[in-house]
Motif scaffolding. Structure first.
Motif, PDB file in Angstrom:
ATOM      1  N   UNK A  91       0.971  -0.844  -0.266  1.00 32.54           N
ATOM      2  CA  UNK A  91       0.056  -0.166  -0.004  1.00 32.54           C
ATOM      3  C   UNK A  91       1.364   1.257   0.360  1.00 32.54           C
ATOM      4  N   UNK A  92       1.058   1.859  -0.523  1.00 30.60           N
ATOM      5  CA  UNK A  92       1.734   3.333  -1.096  1.00 30.60           C
ATOM      6  C   UNK A  92       0.413   4.391  -1.648  1.00 30.60           C
ATOM      7  N   UNK A  93       0.636   5.637  -1.163  1.00 24.51           N
ATOM      8  CA  UNK A  93       0.198   6.763  -0.760  1.00 24.51           C
ATOM      9  C   UNK A  93       1.120   7.983  -1.783  1.00 24.51           C
ATOM     10  N   UNK A  94       0.216   8.746  -2.577  1.00 23.04           N
ATOM     11  CA  UNK A  94       0.652   9.365  -3.516  1.00 23.04           C
ATOM     12  C   UNK A  94      -0.249  10.597  -3.284  1.00 23.04           C
ATOM     13  N   UNK A  95      -0.188  11.476  -2.569  1.00 21.22           N
ATOM     14  CA  UNK A  95      -1.110  12.898  -2.595  1.00 21.22           C
ATOM     15  C   UNK A  95      -2.055  11.993  -1.881  1.00 21.22           C
ATOM     16  N   UNK A  96      -3.071  12.747  -2.771  1.00 22.23           N
ATOM     17  CA  UNK A  96      -4.573  12.530  -1.928  1.00 22.23           C
ATOM     18  C   UNK A  96      -5.111  10.788  -2.608  1.00 22.23           C
ATOM     19  N   UNK A  97      -4.005  10.251  -3.494  1.00 25.17           N
ATOM     20  CA  UNK A  97      -4.544   9.034  -3.966  1.00 25.17           C
ATOM     21  C   UNK A  97      -3.750   7.324  -3.285  1.00 25.17           C
ATOM     22  N   UNK A  98      -4.062   6.799  -3.013  1.00 25.39           N
ATOM     23  CA  UNK A  98      -3.577   5.226  -2.876  1.00 25.39           C
ATOM     24  C   UNK A  98      -3.965   4.221  -3.487  1.00 25.39           C
ATOM     25  N   UNK A  99      -2.743   3.899  -3.423  1.00 20.05           N
ATOM     26  CA  UNK A  99      -1.953   2.992  -4.443  1.00 20.05           C
ATOM     27  C   UNK A  99      -1.535   0.996  -3.989  1.00 20.05           C
ATOM     28  N   UNK A 100      -2.180  -0.215  -4.475  1.00 20.52           N
ATOM     29  CA  UNK A 100      -1.840  -1.735  -4.220  1.00 20.52           C
ATOM     30  C   UNK A 100      -1.269  -2.061  -5.167  1.00 20.52           C
ATOM     31  N   UNK A 101      -0.995  -2.545  -4.700  1.00 14.29           N
ATOM     32  CA  UNK A 101       0.274  -4.037  -5.820  1.00 14.29           C
ATOM     33  C   UNK A 101      -0.463  -5.332  -5.624  1.00 14.29           C
ATOM     34  N   UNK A 102       0.120  -5.782  -6.419  1.00 16.01           N
ATOM     35  CA  UNK A 102      -0.740  -7.257  -6.185  1.00 16.01           C
ATOM     36  C   UNK A 102      -0.498  -8.294  -7.443  1.00 16.01           C
ATOM     37  N   UNK A 103      -1.777  -9.790  -7.639  1.00 14.93           N
ATOM     38  CA  UNK A 103      -1.758 -10.150  -8.100  1.00 14.93           C
ATOM     39  C   UNK A 103      -3.126 -10.649  -8.384  1.00 14.93           C
ATOM     40  N   UNK A 104      -4.050 -11.220  -8.886  1.00 14.95           N
ATOM     41  CA  UNK A 104      -4.958 -11.818  -9.225  1.00 14.95           C
ATOM     42  C   UNK A 104      -4.715 -12.969 -10.827  1.00 14.95           C
ATOM     43  N   UNK A 105      -5.686 -14.192  -9.842  1.00 16.46           N
ATOM     44  CA  UNK A 105      -5.191 -15.161 -10.623  1.00 16.46           C
ATOM     45  C   UNK A 105      -6.559 -16.406 -10.601  1.00 16.46           C
ATOM     46  N   UNK A 106      -6.485 -17.017 -11.198  1.00 14.04           N
ATOM     47  CA  UNK A 106      -7.582 -18.075 -11.162  1.00 14.04           C
ATOM     48  C   UNK A 106      -7.152 -18.813  -9.619  1.00 14.04           C
ATOM     49  N   UNK A 107      -8.821 -19.430  -9.936  1.00 15.71           N
ATOM     50  CA  UNK A 107      -8.852 -20.577  -8.589  1.00 15.71           C
ATOM     51  C   UNK A 107      -7.538 -21.459  -8.405  1.00 15.71           C
ATOM     52  N   UNK A 108      -6.652 -21.996  -9.586  1.00 17.01           N
ATOM     53  CA  UNK A 108      -6.426 -22.919  -9.609  1.00 17.01           C
ATOM     54  C   UNK A 108      -4.440 -22.237  -9.307  1.00 17.01           C
ATOM     55  N   UNK A 109      -4.483 -21.409  -9.281  1.00 12.31           N
ATOM     56  CA  UNK A 109      -3.369 -20.811  -9.081  1.00 12.31           C
ATOM     57  C   UNK A 109      -2.369 -20.991  -9.627  1.00 12.31           C
ATOM     58  N   UNK A 110      -2.516 -21.295 -11.059  1.00 13.50           N
ATOM     59  CA  UNK A 110      -1.924 -21.101 -12.290  1.00 13.50           C
ATOM     60  C   UNK A 110      -1.593 -20.143 -13.494  1.00 13.50           C
ATOM     61  N   UNK A 111      -2.337 -19.308 -13.743  1.00 13.50           N
ATOM     62  CA  UNK A 111      -2.656 -18.444 -15.027  1.00 13.50           C
ATOM     63  C   UNK A 111      -2.814 -17.191 -13.609  1.00 13.50           C
ATOM     64  N   UNK A 112      -1.695 -16.460 -13.377  1.00 10.27           N
ATOM     65  CA  UNK A 112      -1.726 -15.056 -12.503  1.00 10.27           C
ATOM     66  C   UNK A 112      -1.438 -13.838 -13.758  1.00 10.27           C
ATOM     67  N   UNK A 113      -1.588 -12.531 -12.527  1.00 15.82           N
ATOM     68  CA  UNK A 113      -1.525 -11.399 -13.136  1.00 15.82           C
ATOM     69  C   UNK A 113      -1.558  -9.511 -12.728  1.00 15.82           C
TER      70      UNK A 113
END
Length: 187
Positions: free
Chosen positions: A87-109
């Motif tokens: 979680x990072x803050x830049x002025x009045x915005x916050x940004x979250x970095x992470x990933x999303x994947x299918x339930x199998x965990x094999x295909x993520x981005x």
């Protein structure tokens, strides 16, 4: 559960302790930021239901005494595992970095979430990578020219993860990206 302690600066005494989360599966906290109002904005990953077993991003605001003011979930019931690592803050915005994947965990981005907070949590924009390489983002910083620098890893092949760095505009347009690594895991 996620356990929070508010500790006094002078004597390191515990002022309050609260537990937030569920009993379905392990949760994690990715970051927290103290707001000028005294409230605390925090985010992490949680599983809300054992029926789906999918993870969601949790974004929560608590007041200065630990009472929950608001909770927002990202990825609820989307049949994906959504995780956030920073979680990072830049002025009045916050940004979250992470990933999303299918339930199998094999295909993520990659997953990048922009949000704002002014008495309530508002998710402004979600950017999900769309290439074929499996990638996860672990951190995000603002560059001197007001773009976002993200770091993580890219899976070049099975058992071969390379370090990943990219520059992205605030609007979500990729400026450049690079991977670094050899024939073994370099994450």
């Amino acid at each position: 559960d996620n356990i929070f302690y508010k500790i006094g600066m002078a004597d390191l005494e515990i002022i309050w302790e609260e537990s937030y989360g569920n009993q379905v599966r392990q949760s994690s906290v990715a970051g927290l930021i103290s707001l000028p109002s005294g409230s605390i904005l925090w985010t992490g990953t949680t599983v809300k239901s054992s029926a789906t077993d999918e993870s969601d991003v949790i974004i929560s605001a608590i007041n200065s005494t630990g009472i929950i003011r608001e909770v927002v979930y990202y990825g609820q019931s989307n049949a994906k595992d959504d995780e956030v690592f920073s979680l990072s803050q830049f002025e009045n915005q916050w940004y979250l970095a992470g990933s999303t994947s299918d339930i199998s965990g094999e295909n993520f981005n990659t997953l990048l979430i922009s949000l704002s907070y002014a008495n309530s949590i508002a998710i402004n924009r979600t950017i999900i990578g769309d290439d074929d390489n499996n990638k996860e983002l672990f951190d995000i910083k603002r560059s001197p020219n007001n773009t976002l620098i993200v770091v993580g890893y890219s899976e070049a092949s099975v058992d071969n993860k390379d370090m990943y760095i990219a520059e992205i505009t605030i609007g979500g347009i990729l400026v450049w990206e690079e991977t670094f690594g050899g024939s073994a895991d370099d994450e």
